[in-house]
Design a protein around this motif. Structure first.
Motif, PDB file in Angstrom:
ATOM      1  N   THR A 175      -0.839   7.489   2.711  1.00  0.00           N
ATOM      2  CA  THR A 175      -1.477   6.329   2.947  1.00  0.00           C
ATOM      3  C   THR A 175      -2.530   6.514   4.001  1.00  0.00           C
ATOM      4  OG1 THR A 175       0.304   6.028   4.674  1.00  0.00           O
ATOM      5  CG2 THR A 175       0.987   4.965   2.588  1.00  0.00           C
ATOM      6  N   ASP A 176      -2.513   7.713   5.020  1.00  0.00           N
ATOM      7  CA  ASP A 176      -3.700   7.888   5.999  1.00  0.00           C
ATOM      8  C   ASP A 176      -4.726   9.058   5.148  1.00  0.00           C
ATOM      9  OD1 ASP A 176      -2.083  10.097   5.862  1.00  0.00           O
ATOM     10  OD2 ASP A 176      -1.811  10.191   8.027  1.00  0.00           O
ATOM     11  N   LEU A 182       0.814  -1.153   0.074  1.00  0.00           N
ATOM     12  CA  LEU A 182       0.209   0.066  -0.148  1.00  0.00           C
ATOM     13  C   LEU A 182       0.973   1.164   0.029  1.00  0.00           C
ATOM     14  CD1 LEU A 182      -2.998  -0.911   2.535  1.00  0.00           C
ATOM     15  CD2 LEU A 182      -3.056  -0.319   0.054  1.00  0.00           C
ATOM     16  N   ARG A 183       1.878   1.263   0.827  1.00  0.00           N
ATOM     17  CA  ARG A 183       2.768   2.358   0.671  1.00  0.00           C
ATOM     18  C   ARG A 183       3.499   2.622  -0.693  1.00  0.00           C
ATOM     19  NH1 ARG A 183       7.851   3.333   0.979  1.00  0.00           N
ATOM     20  NH2 ARG A 183       8.561   1.136   0.872  1.00  0.00           N
ATOM     21  N   ILE A 184       3.681   1.545  -1.278  1.00  0.00           N
ATOM     22  CA  ILE A 184       4.419   1.749  -2.545  1.00  0.00           C
ATOM     23  C   ILE A 184       3.598   2.485  -3.429  1.00  0.00           C
ATOM     24  CG2 ILE A 184       5.469   0.352  -4.413  1.00  0.00           C
ATOM     25  CD1 ILE A 184       6.705  -1.551  -2.425  1.00  0.00           C
ATOM     26  N   TRP A 185       2.131   1.807  -3.508  1.00  0.00           N
ATOM     27  CA  TRP A 185       1.384   2.236  -4.290  1.00  0.00           C
ATOM     28  C   TRP A 185       0.716   3.644  -4.105  1.00  0.00           C
ATOM     29  CZ3 TRP A 185      -0.086   1.276  -9.203  1.00  0.00           C
ATOM     30  CH2 TRP A 185       0.074  -0.001  -9.408  1.00  0.00           C
ATOM     31  N   ALA A 233     -22.481   7.445  -3.081  1.00  0.00           N
ATOM     32  CA  ALA A 233     -21.108   7.811  -2.642  1.00  0.00           C
ATOM     33  C   ALA A 233     -21.337   7.168  -1.296  1.00  0.00           C
ATOM     34  CB  ALA A 233     -20.944   9.216  -2.170  1.00  0.00           C
ATOM     35  N   GLY A 234     -20.337   6.538  -1.019  1.00  0.00           N
ATOM     36  CA  GLY A 234     -19.866   5.635   0.232  1.00  0.00           C
ATOM     37  C   GLY A 234     -19.441   6.938   1.246  1.00  0.00           C
ATOM     38  N   ARG A 235     -19.282   6.232   2.619  1.00  0.00           N
ATOM     39  CA  ARG A 235     -18.815   7.053   3.529  1.00  0.00           C
ATOM     40  C   ARG A 235     -17.252   7.222   3.393  1.00  0.00           C
ATOM     41  NH1 ARG A 235     -22.470   3.656   6.305  1.00  0.00           N
ATOM     42  NH2 ARG A 235     -24.408   4.689   6.750  1.00  0.00           N
ATOM     43  N   PRO A 236     -16.584   8.066   3.978  1.00  0.00           N
ATOM     44  CA  PRO A 236     -15.233   8.470   3.742  1.00  0.00           C
ATOM     45  C   PRO A 236     -14.486   7.233   4.536  1.00  0.00           C
ATOM     46  CG  PRO A 236     -16.037  10.119   5.319  1.00  0.00           C
ATOM     47  CD  PRO A 236     -17.173   9.395   4.635  1.00  0.00           C
ATOM     48  N   ALA A 237     -13.285   7.008   4.014  1.00  0.00           N
ATOM     49  CA  ALA A 237     -12.410   6.044   4.683  1.00  0.00           C
ATOM     50  C   ALA A 237     -10.996   6.649   4.925  1.00  0.00           C
ATOM     51  CB  ALA A 237     -12.283   4.592   3.787  1.00  0.00           C
ATOM     52  N   GLU A 238     -10.640   6.256   6.113  1.00  0.00           N
ATOM     53  CA  GLU A 238      -9.217   6.978   6.499  1.00  0.00           C
ATOM     54  C   GLU A 238      -8.264   6.258   5.839  1.00  0.00           C
ATOM     55  OE1 GLU A 238      -9.203   9.951   7.698  1.00  0.00           O
ATOM     56  OE2 GLU A 238     -11.473   9.628   7.568  1.00  0.00           O
ATOM     57  N   GLY A 239      -7.515   6.413   4.714  1.00  0.00           N
ATOM     58  CA  GLY A 239      -6.481   5.656   4.219  1.00  0.00           C
ATOM     59  C   GLY A 239      -6.857   4.716   3.223  1.00  0.00           C
ATOM     60  N   LEU A 240      -5.675   4.446   2.452  1.00  0.00           N
ATOM     61  CA  LEU A 240      -5.930   3.346   1.515  1.00  0.00           C
ATOM     62  C   LEU A 240      -6.459   1.997   1.877  1.00  0.00           C
ATOM     63  CD1 LEU A 240      -3.019   3.919  -1.260  1.00  0.00           C
ATOM     64  CD2 LEU A 240      -5.591   3.867  -1.641  1.00  0.00           C
ATOM     65  N   LEU A 241      -5.745   1.852   3.079  1.00  0.00           N
ATOM     66  CA  LEU A 241      -5.972   0.233   3.579  1.00  0.00           C
ATOM     67  C   LEU A 241      -7.518   0.208   4.162  1.00  0.00           C
ATOM     68  CD1 LEU A 241      -4.384  -2.056   4.610  1.00  0.00           C
ATOM     69  CD2 LEU A 241      -4.019  -0.802   6.968  1.00  0.00           C
ATOM     70  N   ARG A 242      -8.189   1.340   4.441  1.00  0.00           N
ATOM     71  CA  ARG A 242      -9.625   1.201   4.841  1.00  0.00           C
ATOM     72  C   ARG A 242     -10.564   1.652   3.511  1.00  0.00           C
ATOM     73  NH1 ARG A 242      -9.641  -1.702   8.611  1.00  0.00           N
ATOM     74  NH2 ARG A 242     -12.055  -1.058   9.115  1.00  0.00           N
ATOM     75  N   LEU A 243      -9.996   1.607   2.532  1.00  0.00           N
ATOM     76  CA  LEU A 243     -10.893   1.990   1.370  1.00  0.00           C
ATOM     77  C   LEU A 243     -12.015   0.957   1.162  1.00  0.00           C
ATOM     78  CD1 LEU A 243     -11.350   3.695  -1.282  1.00  0.00           C
ATOM     79  CD2 LEU A 243     -10.051   2.124  -2.631  1.00  0.00           C
ATOM     80  N   ALA A 244     -11.544  -0.373   1.675  1.00  0.00           N
ATOM     81  CA  ALA A 244     -12.874  -1.372   1.454  1.00  0.00           C
ATOM     82  C   ALA A 244     -14.120  -0.729   2.394  1.00  0.00           C
ATOM     83  CB  ALA A 244     -12.513  -2.794   2.052  1.00  0.00           C
ATOM     84  N   ASP A 245     -13.850  -0.077   3.432  1.00  0.00           N
ATOM     85  CA  ASP A 245     -15.067   0.396   4.048  1.00  0.00           C
ATOM     86  C   ASP A 245     -15.843   1.207   3.316  1.00  0.00           C
ATOM     87  OD1 ASP A 245     -13.770  -1.133   6.312  1.00  0.00           O
ATOM     88  OD2 ASP A 245     -12.947   0.691   7.278  1.00  0.00           O
ATOM     89  N   SER A 246     -15.373   2.313   2.630  1.00  0.00           N
ATOM     90  CA  SER A 246     -16.067   3.099   1.810  1.00  0.00           C
ATOM     91  C   SER A 246     -16.675   2.310   0.537  1.00  0.00           C
ATOM     92  CB  SER A 246     -15.161   4.210   1.061  1.00  0.00           C
ATOM     93  OG  SER A 246     -15.733   5.172   0.266  1.00  0.00           O
ATOM     94  N   TYR A 247     -16.133   1.525   0.170  1.00  0.00           N
ATOM     95  CA  TYR A 247     -16.573   0.665  -1.151  1.00  0.00           C
ATOM     96  C   TYR A 247     -17.719  -0.243  -0.697  1.00  0.00           C
ATOM     97  CZ  TYR A 247     -17.108  -3.560  -3.977  1.00  0.00           C
ATOM     98  OH  TYR A 247     -17.628  -4.252  -4.765  1.00  0.00           O
ATOM     99  N   SER A 248     -17.757  -0.685   0.673  1.00  0.00           N
ATOM    100  CA  SER A 248     -19.166  -1.508   1.263  1.00  0.00           C
ATOM    101  C   SER A 248     -20.179  -0.390   1.497  1.00  0.00           C
ATOM    102  CB  SER A 248     -18.545  -2.093   2.609  1.00  0.00           C
ATOM    103  OG  SER A 248     -17.428  -3.182   2.403  1.00  0.00           O
ATOM    104  N   SER A 249     -19.800   0.878   1.915  1.00  0.00           N
ATOM    105  CA  SER A 249     -21.120   1.770   2.075  1.00  0.00           C
ATOM    106  C   SER A 249     -21.409   2.163   0.907  1.00  0.00           C
ATOM    107  CB  SER A 249     -20.458   2.804   3.072  1.00  0.00           C
ATOM    108  OG  SER A 249     -19.510   3.478   2.709  1.00  0.00           O
TER     109      SER A 249
END
Length: 534
Positions: free
Chosen positions: A167-168, A156-159, A269-285
Motif C-alpha cells: 500500500t505504501d 485500497l488494502r484489499i486491492w 511520465a509523472g512524478r513518483p507517488a508514495e503508495g496506491l492512495l497517492r497514485l492520483a498525484d502521479s497521474y496529475s503530473s
C-alpha cells in the motif's frame, strides 16, 4: 466444445439424438446422460454442464421441476433446452418463465434442433467473451477509481493484496501515445487497411513491450484513456534500468516504434507517488507532462523529475503580423513564401513554448481566416478535402511535425482553390450567367442585355459561353424556349400564340418558324400527333 447433458426417460430418444445431431459442428459435446430428473440434478451439480437438454414428462422429477430446483440451489447455471411430445401451451409458458432457452417438440427435426444448438453456442461464446473482458477490466476499473481518488483505505488494502503491491509502495503513472498514425494525410485506403491487419492494437503492443522488457516477471496495469494508454508502474520495475525512468521510457518507446510511415511513439511520465492512495498525484503530473508534447519532438519523451522543473508554457495569441502574412501569401498563391511563413509560425510555437491550447487556437484562427476569404469569394468550403481533418485534428494524436504537414496541405489546397475562384470571377461567373438565363428565358433577354447586366463585353460573353458550354448563346436560349413550349403543348390546351408568349417569343409566326426548324414539324402538327398517338 461446450458440455451438454441429455435427460430423457426413453433410452431410444437419447441414443437417437446422439446419432442424429452433429454435436461438434454445433459447438457441443455430450458428456453425460440421465433417465430421470433426480439423477440429472445430481449430474448437473457435479459436472456443471453448459447446457441441459431435457424432456418434460419423466418419473420421479419432471423437467420443469428439475429446472426450478437447479435455479433455486444456484450451484450450477446451465442453459436449458426442453424437448417434449406434448404440444401444451401451459408447459411452454412455464418454461419461458424459468428462462428456458428453447422449447422443441418431438419428433425432433434435425435442422431445427441443430439451429437451436448453434444459436445457443453463439450465446455461450459471447457470454464467455463478456466474462473474460470483465475480468480484464477489473484492474482498469481500479486504476480509474484510483486516479479519480474514489477508493477508501480499506478497499485500497484489499486491492493492493490482489495486485501484489504494498500500500505504501512507490508508483509511477505514465502515458504511452501513438502519434501521426491516423488517416489524416491522404494515404491510400487500401494501404491503410492492409497495415491495419499487420499491426496489432496499440494497447496490445504496449503489453507485449512491457512483458518483453521485464521477461514477464512483473505485472503492469494498463488503463485505456480516450486516445492513449495509461500505465501503472511500480518503482521497483526500474531496478534493472539503473532506477532511471528516462532510461526505462526510452527503451519502451524504441520497442513500440514500428516502421510505419509518419508514426511516432511518445511517453509521458509523472512524478513518483508514495503508495496506491497517492497514485492520483502521479497521474496529475503525467497529465502535466502531456502539455509539453510539442516541445519534445526529437526525443518523444517528457519525464517530470523533482529536481528539474519544466519551464512555464505560453498561453498567448499568434503574432498578428505573421497571421496576416500567412493569409496574404495564401491569397497570392505564392506557395514557396507561404511554406516559409508556415515554418516560421511553427518555429514560433516552439521558441515561445506555446501550450497545446495556444497552438490549437492559433491554428483555428488561421483556418477561420481562410474560410472567411472562401465565403467572401462565394466559394464552397466543402470543396476543400483537407478541411474536415483540419477542423478535427485535435481529436487525434499528432506531433507538432504531423500537425505542420496537415496544416501545410490545407494551406496549399486552399490557395489553389482561391485561385480557381478568382479565375471564375474573372470569367464573369459564367455559371451564374447560365443560371440567370435558365431562370429568365421567358423574358425578353438577349446576349447584349445579359452582358450589360453582368458588366461584360457582349462579344467576349458570347465567346466565353460557347467555349464553356459548347453551344452559342442564341442556340441555347432557343433550345430552352422550344423545350418549354413542347411541355406546354403536351400538358395544356393553350393556343399557339399563348404558348409563344409564355416561353418568350413576341411573334407567334416567328415562334412557329423556329419550332419547325428544331423539331421538323409545326407546333400544331406536334400537338395533333400526340392526340393521334393517344
Amino acid at each position: 466444445m461446450h458440455r451438454a447433458i441429455l435427460v430423457d426417460d426413453e433410452v431410444f430418444t437419447r441414443k437417437g439424438l446422439m446419432k442424429l445431431i452433429d454435436w461438434e459442428a454445433c459447438g457441443f459435446r455430450v458428456v453425460e446422460e440421465a433417465d430421470d430428473g433426480e439423477d440429472a440434478l445430481a449430474l448437473i451439480e457435479s459436472v456443471r454442464p453448459d447446457v441441459v437438454i431435457t424432456d418434460i414428462r419423466m418419473p420421479v422429477l419432471d423437467g420443469l421441476e428439475l429446472i426450478r430446483q437447479v435455479q433455486e440451489n444456484g450451484v450450477a447455471h446451465p442453459f436449458f433446452v426442453i424437448i417434449s411430445g406434448y404440444d401444451d401451451f401451459q408447459y411452454a409458458r412455464q418454461a419461458l418463465r424459468y428462462g428456458v432457452q428453447d422449447f422443441l417438440l418431438k419428433p425432433i427435426n434435425e435442422q431445427e434442433f441443430s439451429e437451436a444448438l448453434r444459436r445457443l453456442n453463439d450465446r455461450l461464446l459471447k457470454q464467455k467473451q463478456d466474462k473474460e473482458r470483465e475480468t480484464r477490466l477489473l484492474p482498469s476499473a481500479l486504476v480509474e477509481a484510483l486516479i479519480m481518488e474514489e477508493l477508501d483505505e480499506e478497499t485500497l488494502r484489499i486491492w493492493a493484496e490482489r495486485l501484489h503491491l504494498n500500500t505504501d509502495e512507490s508508483l509511477y503513472y505514465l502515458f504511452a501515445e501513438n502519434n501521426d498514425a491516423a488517416e489524416l494525410f491522404g494515404r491510400e485506403e487500401g494501404s491503410q487497411k492492409e497495415n491495419a491487419h499487420e499491426i496489432p492494437p496499440f494497447k496490445q503492443r504496449v503489453e507485449k513491450a512491457l512483458a518483453e522488457m521485464t521477461d514477464g516477471c512483473l505485472t503492469f496495469y494498463l488503463h485505456e484513456h480516450r486516445n492513449r494508454i495509461g500505465i501503472l508502474l511500480p518503482a521497483r520495475s526500474l531496478g534493472s534500468f539503473g532506477g532511471s525512468m528516462r532510461t526505462f521510457a526510452e527503451k519502451v518507446r524504441i520497442k513500440l516504434q514500428t516502421e510505419q510511415e509518419n508514426e511516432r511513439i511518445f511517453l509521458y511520465a509523472g512524478r513518483p507517488a508514495e503508495g496506491l492512495l497517492r497514485l492520483a498525484d502521479s497521474y496529475s503530473s503525467a497529465k502535466e507532462a502531456l502539455l509539453y508534447k510539442y516541445h519534445e519532438e526529437e526525443s518523444g519523451l517528457v519525464i517530470l523529475e523533482e529536481e528539474k522543473p519544466l519551464p512555464p508554457l505560453s498561453y498567448i495569441a499568434i503574432n498578428e503580423v505573421l497571421y496576416h502574412e500567412f493569409l496574404e501569401k495564401l491569397e497570392e498563391q505564392q506557395l514557396a513564401p507561404l511554406d516559409d511563413t508556415i515554418e516560421r509560425m511553427f518555429a514560433t510555437f516552439h521558441i515561445e513554448l506555446f501550450a497545446p491550447e495556444a497552438v490549437k487556437m492559433a491554428i483555428h484562427q488561421c483556418v477561420i481566416g481562410v474560410l472567411r476569404i472562401v465565403e467572401g469569394m462565394e466559394g464552397d468550403k466543402s470543396a476543400l478535402s483537407t478541411l474536415h481533418p483540419m477542423l478535427n485534428w485535435h481529436d487525434q494524436n499528432l506531433t507538432i511535425g504531423g500537425l505542420k504537414r496537415l496544416f501545410r496541405q490545407f494551406a496549399e489546397e486552399s490557395s489553389l482553390y482561391l485561385a480557381e475562384l478568382r479565375k471564375e470571377q474573372g470569367n464573369g461567373g459564367i455559371q451564374k450567367i447560365r443560371a440567370y438565363i435558365d431562370a429568365h428565358y421567358q423574358e425578353n433577354i438577349s446576349l447584349k442585355s445579359i452582358a450589360r447586366a453582368f458588366y461584360l463585353n457582349p462579344v467576349y460573353l458570347g465567346q466565353l459561353f460557347k467555349k464553356t458550354y459548347g453551344v452559342y448563346f442564341n442556340d441555347y436560349l432557343l433550345q430552352l424556349r422550344i423545350a418549354a413550349a413542347k411541355k406546354l403543348l403536351r400538358q395544356t390546351d393553350r393556343r399557339i400564340y399563348e404558348v409563344a408568349e409564355q416561353v418568350g417569343f413576341g411573334n407567334a409566326d416567328y415562334f412557329v418558324t423556329q419550332f419547325e426548324k428544331l423539331e421538323h414539324l409545326t407546333p400544331s402538327e406536334y400537338r395533333n400527333r400526340l392526340k393521334k398517338d393517344a
